[in-house]
Design a protein around this motif. Structure first.
Motif, PDB file in Angstrom:
ATOM      1  N   VAL B  37      44.495  29.681  50.078  1.00 10.92           N
ATOM      2  CA  VAL B  37      45.408  28.645  48.998  1.00 10.92           C
ATOM      3  C   VAL B  37      46.719  29.503  48.497  1.00 10.92           C
ATOM      4  O   VAL B  37      46.550  30.584  48.156  1.00 10.92           O
ATOM      5  N   ILE B  38      47.767  28.915  49.108  1.00 10.12           N
ATOM      6  CA  ILE B  38      48.894  29.491  48.799  1.00 10.12           C
ATOM      7  C   ILE B  38      49.828  28.321  47.742  1.00 10.12           C
ATOM      8  O   ILE B  38      49.932  27.348  48.189  1.00 10.12           O
ATOM      9  N   LEU B  39      50.212  28.713  46.605  1.00  7.97           N
ATOM     10  CA  LEU B  39      50.901  27.861  45.454  1.00  7.97           C
ATOM     11  C   LEU B  39      52.274  28.755  45.134  1.00  7.97           C
ATOM     12  O   LEU B  39      52.247  30.022  45.005  1.00  7.97           O
ATOM     13  N   PRO B  40      52.934  27.771  44.506  1.00  9.43           N
ATOM     14  CA  PRO B  40      54.251  28.532  43.769  1.00  9.43           C
ATOM     15  C   PRO B  40      53.988  29.261  42.747  1.00  9.43           C
ATOM     16  O   PRO B  40      52.743  29.012  41.902  1.00  9.43           O
ATOM     17  N   GLU B  41      54.539  30.099  42.363  1.00  6.71           N
ATOM     18  CA  GLU B  41      54.310  31.019  41.194  1.00  6.71           C
ATOM     19  C   GLU B  41      54.193  30.170  39.896  1.00  6.71           C
ATOM     20  O   GLU B  41      52.886  30.507  39.077  1.00  6.71           O
ATOM     21  N   GLU B  42      54.724  29.283  39.758  1.00  4.63           N
ATOM     22  CA  GLU B  42      54.526  28.402  38.387  1.00  4.63           C
ATOM     23  C   GLU B  42      53.273  27.756  38.147  1.00  4.63           C
ATOM     24  O   GLU B  42      52.872  27.284  37.056  1.00  4.63           O
ATOM     25  N   LEU B  43      52.309  27.687  39.427  1.00  4.99           N
ATOM     26  CA  LEU B  43      51.058  27.007  39.308  1.00  4.99           C
ATOM     27  C   LEU B  43      49.870  28.005  39.196  1.00  4.99           C
ATOM     28  O   LEU B  43      48.652  27.607  39.213  1.00  4.99           O
ATOM     29  N   SER B  44      50.336  29.282  39.467  1.00  8.38           N
ATOM     30  CA  SER B  44      49.400  30.238  39.870  1.00  8.38           C
ATOM     31  C   SER B  44      48.552  30.651  38.656  1.00  8.38           C
ATOM     32  O   SER B  44      47.371  30.930  38.788  1.00  8.38           O
ATOM     33  N   TRP B  45      49.294  30.578  37.477  1.00  8.14           N
ATOM     34  CA  TRP B  45      48.155  31.067  36.274  1.00  8.14           C
ATOM     35  C   TRP B  45      47.214  30.094  36.087  1.00  8.14           C
ATOM     36  O   TRP B  45      45.943  30.434  35.997  1.00  8.14           O
ATOM     37  N   ASP B  46      47.447  28.541  36.080  1.00  5.68           N
ATOM     38  CA  ASP B  46      46.361  27.864  36.026  1.00  5.68           C
ATOM     39  C   ASP B  46      45.391  27.745  37.113  1.00  5.68           C
ATOM     40  O   ASP B  46      44.160  27.431  36.699  1.00  5.68           O
ATOM     41  N   PHE B  47      45.976  27.951  38.223  1.00  7.65           N
ATOM     42  CA  PHE B  47      44.991  28.149  39.279  1.00  7.65           C
ATOM     43  C   PHE B  47      43.830  29.449  39.259  1.00  7.65           C
ATOM     44  O   PHE B  47      42.416  29.408  39.606  1.00  7.65           O
ATOM     45  N   LEU B  48      44.530  30.623  38.985  1.00  6.17           N
ATOM     46  CA  LEU B  48      43.698  31.705  38.877  1.00  6.17           C
ATOM     47  C   LEU B  48      42.565  31.610  37.641  1.00  6.17           C
ATOM     48  O   LEU B  48      41.600  31.944  37.918  1.00  6.17           O
ATOM     49  N   LEU B  49      43.106  30.866  36.401  1.00  4.75           N
ATOM     50  CA  LEU B  49      42.251  30.710  35.586  1.00  4.75           C
ATOM     51  C   LEU B  49      41.028  29.738  36.082  1.00  4.75           C
ATOM     52  O   LEU B  49      39.995  29.790  35.739  1.00  4.75           O
ATOM     53  N   PHE B  50      41.523  28.658  36.779  1.00  6.50           N
ATOM     54  CA  PHE B  50      40.617  27.767  37.231  1.00  6.50           C
ATOM     55  C   PHE B  50      39.425  28.389  38.154  1.00  6.50           C
ATOM     56  O   PHE B  50      38.273  28.065  37.826  1.00  6.50           O
ATOM     57  N   CYS B  51      39.888  29.400  39.001  1.00  7.31           N
ATOM     58  CA  CYS B  51      38.785  30.218  39.675  1.00  7.31           C
ATOM     59  C   CYS B  51      38.053  31.040  38.786  1.00  7.31           C
ATOM     60  O   CYS B  51      36.841  31.337  38.950  1.00  7.31           O
ATOM     61  N   GLN B  52      38.776  31.562  37.852  1.00  5.07           N
ATOM     62  CA  GLN B  52      38.116  32.506  36.708  1.00  5.07           C
ATOM     63  C   GLN B  52      36.868  31.721  36.121  1.00  5.07           C
ATOM     64  O   GLN B  52      35.826  32.253  35.580  1.00  5.07           O
ATOM     65  N   ARG B  53      37.170  30.489  35.817  1.00 11.75           N
ATOM     66  CA  ARG B  53      36.129  29.636  34.842  1.00 11.75           C
ATOM     67  C   ARG B  53      35.099  28.961  35.904  1.00 11.75           C
ATOM     68  O   ARG B  53      34.262  28.317  35.293  1.00 11.75           O
ATOM     69  N   ASN B  54      35.273  28.870  37.375  1.00 11.05           N
ATOM     70  CA  ASN B  54      34.349  27.994  37.929  1.00 11.05           C
ATOM     71  C   ASN B  54      34.191  29.000  39.257  1.00 11.05           C
ATOM     72  O   ASN B  54      34.204  28.726  40.366  1.00 11.05           O
ATOM     73  N   PRO B  55      33.523  30.258  39.193  1.00 10.63           N
ATOM     74  CA  PRO B  55      33.278  31.310  40.120  1.00 10.63           C
ATOM     75  C   PRO B  55      32.351  31.013  41.086  1.00 10.63           C
ATOM     76  O   PRO B  55      32.180  31.322  42.157  1.00 10.63           O
ATOM     77  N   ARG B  56      31.288  30.099  40.799  1.00 13.41           N
ATOM     78  CA  ARG B  56      30.277  29.574  41.725  1.00 13.41           C
ATOM     79  C   ARG B  56      30.933  28.980  42.842  1.00 13.41           C
ATOM     80  O   ARG B  56      30.769  29.077  43.874  1.00 13.41           O
ATOM     81  N   ALA B  57      32.254  27.912  42.610  1.00 11.38           N
ATOM     82  CA  ALA B  57      32.511  27.163  43.550  1.00 11.38           C
ATOM     83  C   ALA B  57      34.104  28.099  44.027  1.00 11.38           C
ATOM     84  O   ALA B  57      34.489  27.818  45.326  1.00 11.38           O
ATOM     85  N   CYS B  58      34.567  28.876  43.388  1.00 18.53           N
ATOM     86  CA  CYS B  58      35.808  29.514  43.673  1.00 18.53           C
ATOM     87  C   CYS B  58      35.771  31.050  43.316  1.00 18.53           C
ATOM     88  O   CYS B  58      36.557  31.658  42.819  1.00 18.53           O
ATOM     89  N   PRO B  59      34.780  31.678  44.293  1.00 14.40           N
ATOM     90  CA  PRO B  59      34.499  33.291  44.044  1.00 14.40           C
ATOM     91  C   PRO B  59      35.920  33.899  44.766  1.00 14.40           C
ATOM     92  O   PRO B  59      36.193  33.758  46.040  1.00 14.40           O
ATOM     93  N   LEU B  60      36.715  34.316  43.889  1.00 15.39           N
ATOM     94  CA  LEU B  60      37.843  35.066  44.471  1.00 15.39           C
ATOM     95  C   LEU B  60      37.666  36.508  44.956  1.00 15.39           C
ATOM     96  O   LEU B  60      37.202  37.246  44.505  1.00 15.39           O
ATOM     97  N   LEU B  61      37.998  36.509  46.504  1.00 13.90           N
ATOM     98  CA  LEU B  61      38.118  37.831  47.138  1.00 13.90           C
ATOM     99  C   LEU B  61      39.281  38.573  47.122  1.00 13.90           C
ATOM    100  O   LEU B  61      39.223  39.819  46.883  1.00 13.90           O
ATOM    101  N   GLU B  62      40.324  38.030  46.971  1.00 13.93           N
ATOM    102  CA  GLU B  62      41.521  38.836  46.492  1.00 13.93           C
ATOM    103  C   GLU B  62      42.957  37.677  46.296  1.00 13.93           C
ATOM    104  O   GLU B  62      42.770  36.547  46.601  1.00 13.93           O
ATOM    105  N   VAL B  63      43.626  38.126  45.422  1.00 19.19           N
ATOM    106  CA  VAL B  63      44.874  37.437  45.132  1.00 19.19           C
ATOM    107  C   VAL B  63      46.157  38.325  45.331  1.00 19.19           C
ATOM    108  O   VAL B  63      46.121  39.395  45.131  1.00 19.19           O
ATOM    109  N   SER B  64      46.911  37.736  46.044  1.00 18.45           N
ATOM    110  CA  SER B  64      48.256  38.668  46.558  1.00 18.45           C
ATOM    111  C   SER B  64      49.146  39.095  45.503  1.00 18.45           C
ATOM    112  O   SER B  64      48.956  38.408  44.615  1.00 18.45           O
ATOM    113  N   ASP B  65      49.975  39.884  45.611  1.00 17.08           N
ATOM    114  CA  ASP B  65      50.852  40.130  44.836  1.00 17.08           C
ATOM    115  C   ASP B  65      51.985  38.970  44.795  1.00 17.08           C
ATOM    116  O   ASP B  65      52.082  38.478  45.977  1.00 17.08           O
TER     117      ASP B  65
END
Lengths: 268, 268
Positions: B37-65
């Protein structure tokens, strides 16, 4: 009074009323406790990314909504500015106070400077209960002191302004119980999981076990070896390295007590 | 040609040269593949937080700089804008293209509109290999189709602009092997882990197994029950609900192949 059998919401309420201001070790048996880090919104992306990249040292239990004073997912009805017995205020990386309530400070900051975001990070108190249950000694509990913690040469993965090396906690384990200690803690990745290093402290840059960088030294008995786990002090140490203009953490040993059962943490 | 025994960096290089533009199922046995998933920087906080809160569906392997075109931690030397066989471009929630290379689009966006951030999310391809190894059938592989996926009534935990319900993938498992299927996948939390629901599809809002919301229907044989796992399509579905101005994902089945061994993912 001993709060081992109390429920988390009861103890949080007593802390909020100012009736408890001591370390939370041994309180609310079976429930997970967490490390707190509060940061200005502009540093939060880098910090959240640091935690994502270093899950062994920084297992996130919850991240607040921007500006919120609660951790509603892990502790319904909580007020993270009053439910911890003692906090530490940091300005430009220097500790400038250890209050028992940060409610008005939190409000004041947000009114004048911008939103704050709060991070709750898993704590090894959870796996110590399981080690004891498995008949594995936990020396610093036996000796009534704080767990010894050491800076190491193990690099963390950098994220934005945050970089540094891992801090580890050490527990001496009898040779015959080391495999069991690995298995028991490996089952709990949300609270640091398996050891990061077993024996041979010099291999990770620890020169003298009797001089910990944080906490207290403990006795390593004949037939025991030092076993090292990733430690929740890592994010604080890394954070302070970068000297943020403003940050609040819990005071060591004075944790946030969640409504999460340690057992549930294994499977969630 | 069959790429099952190829190394990830070899296959990524062939994809980059335009020599592979098909789904990556079955390539690079033993190595983890990921959802992009690639997103504009301004949406990234909400999306990273969504993944942190839903790790069963959204297990993060890596987030780019921010702004980076690589996933250096999971795939050294990778170019995430060229190393996936096919991408999907979304504008205001509508798919506007399926190119095989997004390198210049990525550059152009960053030059004119701002930085992009890329998220790599674990994929159930990893645990399917382990199910097969344990002698548990994986029906959609037997039938040569895409795994059936369903919208459910299971709520995700919201984060900022992102909210919605979980998407699950379904595999029919013989009654006697259901416990083993749970154990095998529970050991791999970075790629969705244990099932979220076993049998009784109507209890999670699925009306008709023969009409999946994504992918293809598969045969459920006598003596088998449907078993449901959290699915990496969840973040995409939730994301599209919010109709972001711009987003890029992989095309279904066309994954990013990492250098991470599935076995290592169990213990890291």
């Amino acid at each position: 009074m001993d709060y081992a059998e109390s429920k988390p919401w009861q103890v949080r309420s007593l802390i909020r009323e100012g009736l408890i201001d001591v370390p939370t070790t041994g309180m609310c048996n079976g429930y997970a406790q967490g490390n707190l880090v509060i940061l200005p919104e502009e540093l939060s992306w880098d910090f959240l990314l640091f935690c994502q990249r270093n899950p062994r040292a920084c297992p996130l239990l919850e991240v607040s909504d921007a500006g919120s004073k609660s951790f509603p997912i892990t502790a319904k009805g909580s007020d993270l500015t009053r439910d911890i017995p003692r906090y530490r205020i940091y300005e430009n990386g220097i500790c400038t106070g250890e209050p028992t309530d940060i409610s008005s400070l939190f409000d004041e900051y947000q009114k004048t400077k911008g939103r704050l975001i709060s991070f709750l990070i898993g704590c090894s108190f959870s796996f110590e209960a399981e080690l004891l249950e498995a008949g594995i000694p936990v020396r610093q509990i036996e000796e009534g002191v704080n767990v010894p913690m050491y800076n190491t040469s193990i690099p963390c993965t950098s994220a934005g302004v945050f970089s540094g090396t891992m801090v580890v906690s050490m527990r001496p384990i009898p040779h015959s119980q080391v495999p069991a200690a690995v298995s028991v803690t490996a089952a709990m990745p949300k609270v640091h999981g398996a050891p990061i290093h077993i024996g041979y402290p010099e291999a990770i840059g620890i020169k003298d076990l009797s001089v910990p960088d944080y906490g207290d030294p403990v006795t390593v008995k004949e037939g025991e070896i030092p076993v090292f786990w990733p430690c929740g002090v890592t994010p604080q140490a890394v954070l302070m390295n970068s000297k943020p203009t403003f940050a609040i953490t819990h005071a060591p040993g004075h944790m946030f007590i969640t409504d999460l059962k340690n057992t549930v943490l294994k499977y969630s």
